[in-house]
Write an enzyme that holds these catalytic residues in place. Sequence first.
Site, PDB file in Angstrom:
ATOM      1  N   LYS A 116       0.802  -1.222   0.000  1.00 28.99           N
ATOM      2  CA  LYS A 116       0.000   0.000   0.000  1.00 28.99           C
ATOM      3  C   LYS A 116       0.840   1.281   0.000  1.00 28.99           C
ATOM      4  O   LYS A 116       0.384   2.314  -0.478  1.00 28.99           O
ATOM      5  CB  LYS A 116      -0.958  -0.011   1.179  1.00 28.99           C
ATOM      6  CG  LYS A 116      -2.014  -1.094   1.022  1.00 28.99           C
ATOM      7  CD  LYS A 116      -3.063  -0.925   2.082  1.00 28.99           C
ATOM      8  CE  LYS A 116      -4.177  -1.920   1.863  1.00 28.99           C
ATOM      9  NZ  LYS A 116      -5.275  -1.651   2.794  1.00 28.99           N
ATOM     10  N   HIS A 208     -17.174   5.948   1.128  1.00 28.25           N
ATOM     11  CA  HIS A 208     -16.248   5.111   0.363  1.00 28.25           C
ATOM     12  C   HIS A 208     -16.717   5.137  -1.095  1.00 28.25           C
ATOM     13  O   HIS A 208     -17.788   4.655  -1.418  1.00 28.25           O
ATOM     14  CB  HIS A 208     -16.255   3.673   0.894  1.00 28.25           C
ATOM     15  CG  HIS A 208     -15.416   2.733   0.076  1.00 28.25           C
ATOM     16  ND1 HIS A 208     -14.242   2.166   0.537  1.00 28.25           N
ATOM     17  CD2 HIS A 208     -15.562   2.262  -1.186  1.00 28.25           C
ATOM     18  CE1 HIS A 208     -13.714   1.404  -0.400  1.00 28.25           C
ATOM     19  NE2 HIS A 208     -14.509   1.436  -1.463  1.00 28.25           N
ATOM     20  N   GLU A 275      -9.750   2.875  -5.081  1.00 30.87           N
ATOM     21  CA  GLU A 275     -10.636   3.204  -3.956  1.00 30.87           C
ATOM     22  C   GLU A 275     -10.265   4.540  -3.322  1.00 30.87           C
ATOM     23  O   GLU A 275      -9.083   4.825  -3.091  1.00 30.87           O
ATOM     24  CB  GLU A 275     -10.555   2.105  -2.893  1.00 30.87           C
ATOM     25  CG  GLU A 275     -11.067   0.764  -3.394  1.00 30.87           C
ATOM     26  CD  GLU A 275     -11.299  -0.250  -2.273  1.00 30.87           C
ATOM     27  OE1 GLU A 275     -12.114  -1.154  -2.470  1.00 30.87           O
ATOM     28  OE2 GLU A 275     -10.674  -0.125  -1.198  1.00 30.87           O
ATOM     29  N   ARG A 291      -8.067  -6.434  -9.441  1.00 29.81           N
ATOM     30  CA  ARG A 291      -8.884  -7.608  -9.753  1.00 29.81           C
ATOM     31  C   ARG A 291     -10.330  -7.183  -9.959  1.00 29.81           C
ATOM     32  O   ARG A 291     -10.672  -6.015  -9.784  1.00 29.81           O
ATOM     33  CB  ARG A 291      -8.833  -8.576  -8.573  1.00 29.81           C
ATOM     34  CG  ARG A 291      -9.266  -7.881  -7.286  1.00 29.81           C
ATOM     35  CD  ARG A 291      -9.491  -8.818  -6.137  1.00 29.81           C
ATOM     36  NE  ARG A 291      -9.500  -8.127  -4.865  1.00 29.81           N
ATOM     37  CZ  ARG A 291     -10.534  -7.495  -4.344  1.00 29.81           C
ATOM     38  NH1 ARG A 291     -11.683  -7.435  -4.996  1.00 29.81           N
ATOM     39  NH2 ARG A 291     -10.455  -6.887  -3.175  1.00 29.81           N
TER      40      ARG A 291
END
Length: 451
Positions: A116, A208, A275, A291
């Site tokens: 990350k 989100h 995201e 993915r």
Amino acid sequence: MFDKILIANRGEIALRVIRACREMGIASVAVHSTADADAMHVRMADESICIGPASSTDSYLNPAAIISACEITGAQAIHPGYGFMSENARFVQMVEDHGLTFIGPSAQHIRVMGDKITAKDTMKELGVPCVPGSEGGVPDVEAAKQIGRDFGYPVIIKATAGGGGRGMKVANSEAEMERAFQTARAESKAAVGNDEVYLEKYLQRPRHIEIQVFGDGKGNAVHLGERDCSLQRRHQKVFEEAPGPCISEEERARIGAVCAKAVGDLKYSGAGTIEFLYEDGEFYFIEMNTRLQVEHPVTEAIFGVDLVREQIRVAEGYTLSFGQDDLAINGHAIEVRINAEKVPNFSPCPGKITQYHAPGGLGVRMDSALYQGYSIPPYYDSLIGKLIVHGRDRNEALSRLNRALGELIVDGVDTTIPLFHALLQEDDVLTGDYNIHWLEKWLAKDPFSAA
Ligand code: ADP
């Protein structure tokens, strides 16, 4: 063109890939553990092969068994679905070393986004806005405390190699730092064998929002708008929709263009999700999933595209079958995740399905591997189905969801269906007025106690 594809997964996502293969005239191979011999994906595929015992480490996560299954059956490519081997760069490398094709991005792209910190650095360089946080990994509690003082509390400690909400802890003050830091580290070590952590400013009321992207590996890339997945429990999504109720056309075009450009510049190949947390009109990158996502059907519904078909075509070396200008949003879609879990504790509830009836009708899609008489094994994820509805607008999608939930029958095990019946009674859900903390706060009020 591939003649035969092996699906290295189980459950509804294995069926999803088998369906795309069948429509494309490609033979499918199911792999299964001994516990899954009676599973629907085994029945539906053209061929099946047992790859090991019940434990996923010895079957669905066993690279040698999966690659051997390809060699035995003559499959030329592997679709990983989500979870299991889908973001395992070493596996992708092995697949390629055996002269097989991995239906997904390159090992290199998976590696970059799987760490990350590297992912954030890469995105920052490509002009993608990120959550303010530490520059790289944080070595010890003292360094973490210093960052807390610099950014101001609360902060979130996150595992560099994290996923599925593991290794994530919030510290509201310096006094909480030591414990949060050590717990995040220990959880990450136990889950993925790596205890590196980093720090981010903890956003208090974000939504989100994630952008679906697609690249062809040659520098062409598009975005397919956003999904709002703000209704979460323990950082896990339970209710997802597209388009996002609070995202304007201009915002979508702006952040979508940034994401598509980043993916194009990376020469990324296949489906991906970037995201973000979204607060006060600003987007903050948190991670990229390299993915297909569980919630991809809401995007398929509003754009009318088959994302798995596109993944397979791109892996075959074709360019994208659509350009940005071909993509227009039609209506609104919502997905709810049906888990074999007992509400309100969400404890897993495997067992035998005594009755199953899937809803149908206009705008309803049920992706599930259930059938009457099937026994849900206790070894795997508790997701047993996804109910996806599509309507001309959000209100129509909500009424359709209500109607379809009423038709859905799953008897024999407890499920999360009552959660969605209850959520559809809530004004905030009906108006789309929530952030990532809404569901936890609502659950804390014990909404099921009176029932
Ligand atoms: P994972 O890979 O474990 O899913 P993510 O980085 O995608 O971890 O974060 C998962 C969820 O955790 C987010 O959707 C959000 O709810 C919460 N989260 C992550 N980072 C932050 C942050 N900086 N502030 C507030 N919440 C966060």
